[in-house]
Design an enzyme around this catalytic site. Structure first.
Site: not given
Length: 305
Positions: A21, A72-73, A127, A130
């Site tokens: 991912s 930062g997603l 997740n 992160c």
């Protein structure tokens, strides 16, 4: 029968290789290079409740034997992903593992409940590790009880098996794994190590976020050690990642106890890398004198007895 097939909770994999991912976008972009149906699975980019625009730039810095990122997603939000990105992938015969992220528990639960209903999503990757967001993210991945409780809540609403992504930025990863294993169907490990790179001339951090996640070949020895330790302690499906570049890396992870392996940073260098690894594996099995890749599973533990 295939020499490479692997069965995991929710996942009937043609082979143990998949893109990690965050390193494969939502997948469709890579279909211009090869048939995505050849992959074992696809771990898509993280989904959050609302769209996220990510961190300020620059977000990426090259390092010796790797890279640091602080994206930062960034993503268009879970509903856009379900209605557009996942639909694009329905043409491929490959299971999707949806990465679920959030800022608070309720966000994770919301995303999991919705995205797990998509027909081609066969598993979730929670997740909790992160390092590149200021809220949520890694805060859930460093406390065993908090991580276990979040996993329990997500598992309660998910329609597919739940795998939890472990952070290496903890004192005792086995303790984390044991707590999460009470509710999770499997683990993915490891996420990036927290790192920093500075400009030699000015002394300023190169990345606007100051710190970021270190990935690439530099972290493989750390990831191997952690997979080995977790597998030695508990019996739970593991999808391993960290510095995978070739078929030998896949064999190494399976040897220490991983069931499947995800390829991350190498996709940025070579968009064909996953297919090349899959194609290379049978030749390596021949050299090792084994008929099926599962024969190599956990062999490091056997030779240590």
């Amino acid at each position: 029968m295939s020499r490479l097939n692997v069965e995991l909770p929710g996942l009937d994999l043609k082979n143990p290789v998949m893109p990690a991912s965050g390193c494969f976008a939502f997948g469709a972009e890579f279909s211009q290079f090869y048939d995505l149906s050849e992959l074992g699975a696809i771990m898509i980019k993280a989904a959050t409740k609302e769209a996220r625009y990510g961190n300020e730039t620059p977000r990426v810095a090259e390092t010796d034997s790797g890279m640091i990122n602080a994206i930062g997603l960034q993503n268009p939000g879970v509903h856009h992903i379900i209605e557009h990105e996942l639909k694009k992938l329905e043409q491929f015969d490959v299971p999707i593992i949806a990465n679920v992220a959030g800022s608070v528990e309720e966000d994770y639960v919301y995303v999991a409940e919705h995205i797990s209903k998509a027909p081609n999503v066969k598993a979730l990757e929670l997740n909790i590790s992160c390092p590149n967001v200021k809220e949520g993210g890694m805060q859930f991945g460093v406390d065993p009880q908090v991580a276990a409780e979040l996993t329990r809540k997500v598992k309660a609403v998910s329609e597919v098996p739940v795998y939890v992504k472990l952070s290496p930025n903890v004192t005792n990863i086995v303790e984390m794994a044991k707590a999460i294993a009470e509710y999770a169907d499997g683990l993915t490990m490891i996420n990036t190590l927290v790192g920093l790179r500075i400009d030699g001339k000015s002394g300023k951090p190169i990345i606007a976020n100051t710190i970021g996640g270190l990935s690439g070949p530099a972290i493989k020895p750390v990831a191997l050690r952690m997979v080995y330790e977790v597998r030695k302690a508990i019996d739970i499906p593991i999808i391993a990642m960290g510095g995978v570049q070739n078929a030998q890396d896949v064999i190494d992870y399976i040897s220490v106890g991983a069931n499947a392996v995800a390829v991350g940073t190498a996709n940025f260098q070579n968009p064909m890398v996953c297919k090349e690894i899959i194609d290379e594996l049978p030749t390596l099995l021949d050299k090792l004198g084994v008929d099926h890749i599962n024969e190599l599973y956990g062999r490091t533990h056997e030779v240590m007895k």
